[in-house]
Design an enzyme around this catalytic site. Structure first.
Site, PDB file in Angstrom:
ATOM      1  N   TYR A 162      -0.198  10.437  -8.660  1.00 35.66           N
ATOM      2  CA  TYR A 162       0.270  11.811  -8.460  1.00 35.66           C
ATOM      3  C   TYR A 162       1.593  12.095  -9.163  1.00 35.66           C
ATOM      4  O   TYR A 162       2.184  13.170  -8.969  1.00 35.66           O
ATOM      5  CB  TYR A 162       0.414  12.092  -6.959  1.00 35.66           C
ATOM      6  CG  TYR A 162      -0.873  12.018  -6.191  1.00 35.66           C
ATOM      7  CD1 TYR A 162      -1.705  13.129  -6.058  1.00 35.66           C
ATOM      8  CD2 TYR A 162      -1.284  10.833  -5.582  1.00 35.66           C
ATOM      9  CE1 TYR A 162      -2.904  13.067  -5.350  1.00 35.66           C
ATOM     10  CE2 TYR A 162      -2.474  10.756  -4.868  1.00 35.66           C
ATOM     11  CZ  TYR A 162      -3.277  11.868  -4.758  1.00 35.66           C
ATOM     12  OH  TYR A 162      -4.460  11.808  -4.051  1.00 35.66           O
ATOM     13  N   ASP A 218       0.864  -1.171   0.000  1.00 31.51           N
ATOM     14  CA  ASP A 218       0.000   0.000   0.000  1.00 31.51           C
ATOM     15  C   ASP A 218       0.900   1.220   0.000  1.00 31.51           C
ATOM     16  O   ASP A 218       1.941   1.238   0.674  1.00 31.51           O
ATOM     17  CB  ASP A 218      -0.939   0.015   1.203  1.00 31.51           C
ATOM     18  CG  ASP A 218      -2.161   0.897   0.963  1.00 31.51           C
ATOM     19  OD1 ASP A 218      -2.503   1.147  -0.217  1.00 31.51           O
ATOM     20  OD2 ASP A 218      -2.788   1.341   1.938  1.00 31.51           O
ATOM     21  N   PHE A 231       1.634   7.082 -13.163  1.00 34.39           N
ATOM     22  CA  PHE A 231       0.222   7.091 -12.781  1.00 34.39           C
ATOM     23  C   PHE A 231       0.085   7.828 -11.458  1.00 34.39           C
ATOM     24  O   PHE A 231       1.073   8.240 -10.840  1.00 34.39           O
ATOM     25  CB  PHE A 231      -0.319   5.661 -12.674  1.00 34.39           C
ATOM     26  CG  PHE A 231       0.318   4.832 -11.577  1.00 34.39           C
ATOM     27  CD1 PHE A 231      -0.370   4.568 -10.395  1.00 34.39           C
ATOM     28  CD2 PHE A 231       1.590   4.302 -11.723  1.00 34.39           C
ATOM     29  CE1 PHE A 231       0.212   3.793  -9.386  1.00 34.39           C
ATOM     30  CE2 PHE A 231       2.168   3.518 -10.726  1.00 34.39           C
ATOM     31  CZ  PHE A 231       1.477   3.276  -9.554  1.00 34.39           C
TER      32      PHE A 231
END
Length: 200
Positions: A150, A68, A148
């Site tokens: 930010y 994550d 991809f």
């Protein structure tokens, strides 16, 4: 070594495959024949990475890993953080996420930020964690079309271009995800060759 990567995000798969030696065969959920969308309900990257890895391990009995990642902006008290993918809504539209981020940073002099990745590896039922951080700056307008998330507004320390202006090879010189993966690979390289399942 064959190892399941508990994700359906093809951008993340591409980055991680580019970061690991050929000895490791990274198998995303779709290629493993697993059709599941795993929720990320927790308030920390650590817990969300664990949720995904444990879910797949319990489903398959096969050693696997998940990650994550969050963008943590100093002037926004660490936002968007764990909510990075859903910052502007549940549709995970990164154009909207970037618009919200830039709007929230208007008037802020401190534009420092960091990307942070947490990997959870579940190996024969035991959890192992690896973290990578990339510090940088949020610029005021989008630049570049690669990557991809930010990437179009993030310039890593030591660079003049955004992640979105870099090739994947260039991005991996700085990447938070690459740093976490390097730690994962170093750990896996230290294991006996029979430590990972070979069903896939």
């Amino acid at each position: 070594m064959n190892i399941i990567f508990a994700t359906n995000n093809q951008n993340k798969v591409a980055e991680i495959r580019a970061a690991v030696p050929a000895i490791f065969n990274i198998i995303p959920l779709q290629e493993a024949g697993i059709d599941i969308d795993i929720p990320e309900p927790h308030p920390t990257l650590h817990e969300n990475a664990r949720e995904k890895a444990i879910t797949i391990y319990n489903l398959t009995g096969t050693s696997c890993f998940s990650e994550d990642t969050g963008l943590e902006v100093t002037a926004l008290n660490g936002e968007p953080g764990v909510k990075s993918a859903r910052y502007a809504g549940e549709d995970r539209a990164f154009d909207k996420n970037i618009e919200k981020l830039l709007a929230n940073l208007q008037g802020k002099e401190d534009r420092s930020a960091q990307f942070r990745t947490v990997i959870c590896l579940v190996l024969q039922g035991t959890e192992h964690y690896f973290e990578g951080i990339c510090k940088g700056t949020i610029i005021k307008e989008q630049k570049g079309s690669e990557g991809f998330g930010y990437d179009p507004v993030f310039v890593p320390e030591g660079a003049e271009a955004t992640f979105a202006e870099m090739t994947l090879h260039q991005k991996n010189r700085y990447s938070h995800r690459r740093k976490a993966v390097d730690k994962l690979v170093a750990f896996l390289n230290g294991l006996p060759h029979n430590s990972l399942n070979k069903e896939y």
